[in-house]
Design a protein around this motif. Structure first.
Motif, PDB file in Angstrom:
ATOM      1  N   TRP A  14      -7.392  -4.382  15.616  1.00 34.52           N
ATOM      2  CA  TRP A  14      -8.415  -4.257  14.593  1.00 34.52           C
ATOM      3  C   TRP A  14      -9.790  -4.015  15.189  1.00 34.52           C
ATOM      4  O   TRP A  14     -10.571  -3.224  14.684  1.00 34.52           O
ATOM      5  CB  TRP A  14      -8.419  -5.519  13.727  1.00 34.52           C
ATOM      6  CG  TRP A  14      -9.216  -5.361  12.483  1.00 34.52           C
ATOM      7  CD1 TRP A  14     -10.513  -5.749  12.290  1.00 34.52           C
ATOM      8  CD2 TRP A  14      -8.804  -4.741  11.276  1.00 34.52           C
ATOM      9  NE1 TRP A  14     -10.914  -5.421  11.031  1.00 34.52           N
ATOM     10  CE2 TRP A  14      -9.879  -4.803  10.379  1.00 34.52           C
ATOM     11  CE3 TRP A  14      -7.619  -4.152  10.856  1.00 34.52           C
ATOM     12  CZ2 TRP A  14      -9.814  -4.307   9.098  1.00 34.52           C
ATOM     13  CZ3 TRP A  14      -7.557  -3.653   9.583  1.00 34.52           C
ATOM     14  CH2 TRP A  14      -8.645  -3.725   8.718  1.00 34.52           C
ATOM     15  N   HIS A  15     -10.089  -4.705  16.260  1.00 33.06           N
ATOM     16  CA  HIS A  15     -11.424  -4.588  16.868  1.00 33.06           C
ATOM     17  C   HIS A  15     -11.645  -3.254  17.560  1.00 33.06           C
ATOM     18  O   HIS A  15     -12.785  -2.892  17.843  1.00 33.06           O
ATOM     19  CB  HIS A  15     -11.664  -5.739  17.849  1.00 33.06           C
ATOM     20  CG  HIS A  15     -10.655  -5.778  18.951  1.00 33.06           C
ATOM     21  ND1 HIS A  15     -10.800  -5.044  20.099  1.00 33.06           N
ATOM     22  CD2 HIS A  15      -9.495  -6.466  19.086  1.00 33.06           C
ATOM     23  CE1 HIS A  15      -9.766  -5.263  20.884  1.00 33.06           C
ATOM     24  NE2 HIS A  15      -8.960  -6.121  20.294  1.00 33.06           N
ATOM     25  N   ALA A  16     -10.591  -2.510  17.813  1.00 27.62           N
ATOM     26  CA  ALA A  16     -10.713  -1.247  18.529  1.00 27.62           C
ATOM     27  C   ALA A  16     -10.758  -0.028  17.605  1.00 27.62           C
ATOM     28  O   ALA A  16     -10.856   1.102  18.082  1.00 27.62           O
ATOM     29  CB  ALA A  16      -9.550  -1.099  19.511  1.00 27.62           C
ATOM     30  N   ARG A  64     -10.520  -3.349   5.063  1.00 25.48           N
ATOM     31  CA  ARG A  64     -11.847  -3.694   5.570  1.00 25.48           C
ATOM     32  C   ARG A  64     -12.805  -4.003   4.423  1.00 25.48           C
ATOM     33  O   ARG A  64     -13.575  -4.958   4.483  1.00 25.48           O
ATOM     34  CB  ARG A  64     -12.398  -2.559   6.421  1.00 25.48           C
ATOM     35  CG  ARG A  64     -13.742  -2.897   7.026  1.00 25.48           C
ATOM     36  CD  ARG A  64     -14.124  -1.879   8.082  1.00 25.48           C
ATOM     37  NE  ARG A  64     -15.325  -2.307   8.757  1.00 25.48           N
ATOM     38  CZ  ARG A  64     -16.499  -1.680   8.658  1.00 25.48           C
ATOM     39  NH1 ARG A  64     -16.612  -0.603   7.916  1.00 25.48           N
ATOM     40  NH2 ARG A  64     -17.538  -2.133   9.296  1.00 25.48           N
ATOM     41  N   LYS A  65     -12.758  -3.205   3.368  1.00 23.67           N
ATOM     42  CA  LYS A  65     -13.643  -3.449   2.234  1.00 23.67           C
ATOM     43  C   LYS A  65     -13.342  -4.783   1.569  1.00 23.67           C
ATOM     44  O   LYS A  65     -14.250  -5.531   1.215  1.00 23.67           O
ATOM     45  CB  LYS A  65     -13.530  -2.324   1.207  1.00 23.67           C
ATOM     46  CG  LYS A  65     -14.269  -1.083   1.592  1.00 23.67           C
ATOM     47  CD  LYS A  65     -14.205  -0.058   0.483  1.00 23.67           C
ATOM     48  CE  LYS A  65     -14.976   1.183   0.868  1.00 23.67           C
ATOM     49  NZ  LYS A  65     -14.947   2.169  -0.210  1.00 23.67           N
ATOM     50  N   VAL A  66     -12.063  -5.103   1.387  1.00 23.72           N
ATOM     51  CA  VAL A  66     -11.685  -6.323   0.686  1.00 23.72           C
ATOM     52  C   VAL A  66     -11.961  -7.567   1.532  1.00 23.72           C
ATOM     53  O   VAL A  66     -12.409  -8.588   1.018  1.00 23.72           O
ATOM     54  CB  VAL A  66     -10.192  -6.267   0.280  1.00 23.72           C
ATOM     55  CG1 VAL A  66      -9.694  -7.610  -0.195  1.00 23.72           C
ATOM     56  CG2 VAL A  66      -9.997  -5.233  -0.794  1.00 23.72           C
ATOM     57  N   THR A  67     -11.734  -7.493   2.835  1.00 27.51           N
ATOM     58  CA  THR A  67     -11.818  -8.694   3.666  1.00 27.51           C
ATOM     59  C   THR A  67     -13.107  -8.827   4.469  1.00 27.51           C
ATOM     60  O   THR A  67     -13.384  -9.908   4.985  1.00 27.51           O
ATOM     61  CB  THR A  67     -10.640  -8.748   4.658  1.00 27.51           C
ATOM     62  OG1 THR A  67     -10.688  -7.605   5.515  1.00 27.51           O
ATOM     63  CG2 THR A  67      -9.322  -8.797   3.924  1.00 27.51           C
ATOM     64  N   HIS A  86      -8.981 -11.244  12.582  1.00 24.10           N
ATOM     65  CA  HIS A  86      -8.329  -9.963  12.879  1.00 24.10           C
ATOM     66  C   HIS A  86      -6.823 -10.034  12.691  1.00 24.10           C
ATOM     67  O   HIS A  86      -6.210  -9.084  12.203  1.00 24.10           O
ATOM     68  CB  HIS A  86      -8.644  -9.522  14.310  1.00 24.10           C
ATOM     69  CG  HIS A  86     -10.098  -9.250  14.536  1.00 24.10           C
ATOM     70  ND1 HIS A  86     -10.861  -8.504  13.669  1.00 24.10           N
ATOM     71  CD2 HIS A  86     -10.935  -9.632  15.536  1.00 24.10           C
ATOM     72  CE1 HIS A  86     -12.096  -8.421  14.111  1.00 24.10           C
ATOM     73  NE2 HIS A  86     -12.173  -9.108  15.246  1.00 24.10           N
ATOM     74  N   LYS A  87      -6.212 -11.151  13.045  1.00 21.48           N
ATOM     75  CA  LYS A  87      -4.754 -11.255  12.931  1.00 21.48           C
ATOM     76  C   LYS A  87      -4.320 -11.205  11.465  1.00 21.48           C
ATOM     77  O   LYS A  87      -3.311 -10.586  11.131  1.00 21.48           O
ATOM     78  CB  LYS A  87      -4.265 -12.536  13.592  1.00 21.48           C
ATOM     79  CG  LYS A  87      -4.404 -12.494  15.091  1.00 21.48           C
ATOM     80  CD  LYS A  87      -3.701 -13.633  15.746  1.00 21.48           C
ATOM     81  CE  LYS A  87      -3.921 -13.503  17.248  1.00 21.48           C
ATOM     82  NZ  LYS A  87      -2.914 -14.179  18.005  1.00 21.48           N
ATOM     83  N   GLY A  88      -5.080 -11.832  10.588  1.00 20.84           N
ATOM     84  CA  GLY A  88      -4.765 -11.783   9.164  1.00 20.84           C
ATOM     85  C   GLY A  88      -4.882 -10.370   8.616  1.00 20.84           C
ATOM     86  O   GLY A  88      -4.080  -9.938   7.795  1.00 20.84           O
ATOM     87  N   ARG A  89      -5.909  -9.645   9.068  1.00 21.55           N
ATOM     88  CA  ARG A  89      -6.088  -8.256   8.617  1.00 21.55           C
ATOM     89  C   ARG A  89      -4.957  -7.378   9.135  1.00 21.55           C
ATOM     90  O   ARG A  89      -4.459  -6.506   8.426  1.00 21.55           O
ATOM     91  CB  ARG A  89      -7.437  -7.740   9.083  1.00 21.55           C
ATOM     92  CG  ARG A  89      -8.580  -8.424   8.399  1.00 21.55           C
ATOM     93  CD  ARG A  89      -9.922  -7.880   8.856  1.00 21.55           C
ATOM     94  NE  ARG A  89     -10.967  -8.735   8.351  1.00 21.55           N
ATOM     95  CZ  ARG A  89     -11.655  -9.598   9.082  1.00 21.55           C
ATOM     96  NH1 ARG A  89     -11.449  -9.683  10.376  1.00 21.55           N
ATOM     97  NH2 ARG A  89     -12.574 -10.354   8.540  1.00 21.55           N
ATOM     98  N   GLU A  90      -4.556  -7.592  10.391  1.00 22.72           N
ATOM     99  CA  GLU A  90      -3.450  -6.822  10.959  1.00 22.72           C
ATOM    100  C   GLU A  90      -2.163  -7.116  10.200  1.00 22.72           C
ATOM    101  O   GLU A  90      -1.375  -6.211   9.919  1.00 22.72           O
ATOM    102  CB  GLU A  90      -3.305  -7.149  12.438  1.00 22.72           C
ATOM    103  CG  GLU A  90      -4.457  -6.662  13.288  1.00 22.72           C
ATOM    104  CD  GLU A  90      -4.466  -7.234  14.690  1.00 22.72           C
ATOM    105  OE1 GLU A  90      -3.513  -7.948  15.070  1.00 22.72           O
ATOM    106  OE2 GLU A  90      -5.440  -6.981  15.419  1.00 22.72           O
ATOM    107  N   HIS A  91      -1.954  -8.379   9.852  1.00 20.18           N
ATOM    108  CA  HIS A  91      -0.763  -8.754   9.090  1.00 20.18           C
ATOM    109  C   HIS A  91      -0.782  -8.111   7.700  1.00 20.18           C
ATOM    110  O   HIS A  91       0.237  -7.606   7.223  1.00 20.18           O
ATOM    111  CB  HIS A  91      -0.680 -10.280   8.972  1.00 20.18           C
ATOM    112  CG  HIS A  91       0.485 -10.759   8.171  1.00 20.18           C
ATOM    113  ND1 HIS A  91       1.788 -10.626   8.612  1.00 20.18           N
ATOM    114  CD2 HIS A  91       0.553 -11.337   6.945  1.00 20.18           C
ATOM    115  CE1 HIS A  91       2.609 -11.117   7.705  1.00 20.18           C
ATOM    116  NE2 HIS A  91       1.881 -11.551   6.676  1.00 20.18           N
ATOM    117  N   LEU A  92      -1.942  -8.099   7.065  1.00 22.18           N
ATOM    118  CA  LEU A  92      -2.079  -7.464   5.759  1.00 22.18           C
ATOM    119  C   LEU A  92      -1.812  -5.964   5.849  1.00 22.18           C
ATOM    120  O   LEU A  92      -1.183  -5.375   4.971  1.00 22.18           O
ATOM    121  CB  LEU A  92      -3.472  -7.727   5.191  1.00 22.18           C
ATOM    122  CG  LEU A  92      -3.732  -7.315   3.755  1.00 22.18           C
ATOM    123  CD1 LEU A  92      -2.768  -7.997   2.794  1.00 22.18           C
ATOM    124  CD2 LEU A  92      -5.163  -7.644   3.372  1.00 22.18           C
TER     125      LEU A  92
END
Length: 134
Positions: A14-16, A64-67, A86-92
């Motif tokens: 996510w960070h990249a 990204r917009k939602v979180t 980031h891990k939660g976003r990647e999982h989503l």
């Protein structure tokens, strides 16, 4: 964008992610949809809309917009989840890329108590539904 996400959706950093490239891709696709609708080419509009719904860049930008960007990013939905790492976003993202056309449920309305003794109607939904609607 291609070096961040491989074809199998296995690894996402996510960070990249280069958000400028992702935003540019989505804006270009939106412009193409607008131009096709302005010329009256409905077949092209529908095909471009399907392309946008399946686009990795669109999924990433919606998450990204939602979180991260929205004002209600710290407010839990009906599922009592707040995704703030980031891990939660990647999982989503993995969940979103695996489910193609899942039923999107309407917003759940709940009355909450206010200071003066009155109640207010609050609409809330699941994070995955929120991302799907964008």
């Amino acid at each position: 964008m291609t070096n961040v996400i491989n074809q199998n959706h296995e690894q996402l950093e996510w960070h990249a992610i280069n958000w400028r490239v992702v935003t540019t891709m989505i804006n270009n696709l939106r412009q193409r949809i607008y131009r096709a609708s302005a010329t009256g080419d409905l077949k092209k509009v529908r095909n471009l809309q399907k392309l946008m719904m399946k686009s990795r860049a669109n999924h990433l930008l919606a998450i990204r917009k939602v979180t991260q960007i929205n004002r209600g990013k710290h407010t839990a939905g009906v599922d009592n989840q707040v995704i703030d790492d980031h891990k939660g976003r990647e999982h989503l993202y993995k969940l979103l890329s695996q489910t193609t056309s899942e039923k999107i449920y309407p917003v759940k309305r709940v009355y909450i108590a206010k200071r003066i003794g009155k109640s207010a109607l609050l609409g809330s939904q699941l994070f995955s539904n929120d991302v799907n609607k964008l």
